[in-house]
Design an enzyme around this catalytic site. Structure first.
Site, PDB file in Angstrom:
ATOM      1  N   ARG A 118       0.831  -1.217   0.000  1.00  0.00           N
ATOM      2  CA  ARG A 118       0.000   0.000   0.000  1.00  0.00           C
ATOM      3  C   ARG A 118       0.862   1.262   0.000  1.00  0.00           C
ATOM      4  NH1 ARG A 118      -4.525   0.607   4.554  1.00  0.00           N
ATOM      5  NH2 ARG A 118      -2.703   1.075   5.810  1.00  0.00           N
ATOM      6  N   LYS A 121      -2.611   7.167   1.218  1.00  0.00           N
ATOM      7  CA  LYS A 121      -2.310   7.436   2.631  1.00  0.00           C
ATOM      8  C   LYS A 121      -1.209   8.499   2.637  1.00  0.00           C
ATOM      9  CE  LYS A 121      -2.051   4.599   6.762  1.00  0.00           C
ATOM     10  NZ  LYS A 121      -3.006   5.313   7.578  1.00  0.00           N
ATOM     11  N   GLU A 134     -15.987   6.435   5.775  1.00  0.00           N
ATOM     12  CA  GLU A 134     -15.242   5.741   6.830  1.00  0.00           C
ATOM     13  C   GLU A 134     -15.092   6.687   8.016  1.00  0.00           C
ATOM     14  OE1 GLU A 134     -11.211   4.914   5.594  1.00  0.00           O
ATOM     15  OE2 GLU A 134     -10.950   6.926   4.788  1.00  0.00           O
TER      16      GLU A 134
END
Ligand code: PXG
Length: 289
Positions: A50, A149, A182
């Site tokens: 990721r 991220k 989220e």
């Protein structure tokens, strides 16, 4: 504490970055949060994958191979003699000039910190959390994609402040269409009639690694899992609700916007998933020693 910076270990005192690093000046960079349990790094490959996907999305070339990054992560934990810890990996654009042009940054910086994290107090896990939806919406895909991220977490920080101002610990973030995305550092799940539901990534959720693990555990236990758009109405009428994240692990939710969820206590399926998640963290992952 030994902190990895660009291939060398520094003490906590000497672990410093330049004020000209674009990670600081512009939030230009990416990060990961990983945990080790019982002498093993949990889901290491998934986290490193990721990190590289986030970097690729912002055209940041990490000056280490994937394998080197995995090795450096394990080595940093080993150097700190930790068996249970939280690891923060940071890759910044590097040192540049006072102008946002990333071409002025000649070499990205890689930082690895192995330390401790306690996101929420232990009693909250037994009681369950009270959360609220907040006005700040999740970033659009067409802006900074929420799957990245990145070092710029202001979107989430604003939502967290709004939740704190409302007297609770965590915020449910909706997307611009009003569907649930989220929470500020966790994915969200509901349980209805014995099946698990979570928003799809297209709703603005991060590709959560704990989310993926919980989906796998559920499927193996014969629990149906669906990724679908959820509204606040769906949350209010859920039988159970919980959040997932590397830091928080699995956190039961018992109240949303003043509506009691299910029985008002952590639900039975949530408790079962928590047990199975903890069991898995103890036995799987890359050995440190
Ligand atoms: N959504 C967002 C926006 C996150 O930042 C998650 C979901 C959960 O993803 P994982 O892969 O961890 O299951 C995250 C993760 C911290 C901290 O420093 C933040 C995260 C993880 C660990 C620590 O507060 N965010």
């Amino acid at each position: 504490m030994k902190i990895f910076i660009d291939g060398k270990y520094c003490s906590e005192r000497d672990a410093k970055v330049s004020v000209f690093d674009h990670g600081l000046l512009y939030g230009d960079g990416v990060f990961e949060g990983i945990r080790a349990y019982n002498g093993r790094v949990f889901k290491l490959k998934e986290h490193i994958d990721r990190l590289y996907y986030s970097a690729k999305a912002i055209l940041l070339e990490i000056p280490m191979t994937h394998a080197e990054m995995m090795k450096a992560t394990v080595a940093t934990i080993r150097a700190n003699k930790l068996r249970d810890c939280y690891v923060r990996l940071i890759v910044t654009r590097g040192i540049g000039t006072l102008g946002l042009n990333p071409r002025s940054c000649k070499k990205p910086s890689v930082i690895i910190i192995a330390g401790k994290i306690q996101v929420y107090p232990a009693e909250l896990y037994a009681r369950g959390m009270d959360i609220v939806t907040v006005p700040t919406v999740r970033n659009l895909h067409s802006a900074v994609n929420p799957a990245i991220k990145s070092l710029n977490y202001l979107n989430n920080i604003l939502a967290k402040i709004e939740a704190n101002n409302a007297g609770v610990e965590e915020a449910v973030m909706l997307n611009a269409e009003g569907f649930v995305a989220e929470c500020t550092a966790d994915n969200l799940f509901i349980i209805k009639h014995g099946a698990l539901f979570t928003p799809p990534l297209s709703a603005g959720a991060l590709y959560g690694i704990t989310r993926g693990t919980v989906m796998e555990i559920a499927e193996q236990a014969g629990i149906k899992v669906s990724e679908q758009n959820l509204t606040r109405y769906d949350l209010f009428n859920a039988d159970e609700c919980f959040l997932t994240g590397t830091g928080a692990e699995i956190m039961p939710v018992i109240k949303i916007d003043g509506r009691v969820i299910g029985s008002g206590k952590p639900g039975p399926l949530t408790v079962k998933l928590v047990e199975e998640y903890h069991a898995l963290t103890k036995v799987s992952g890359e050995p440190i020693f």
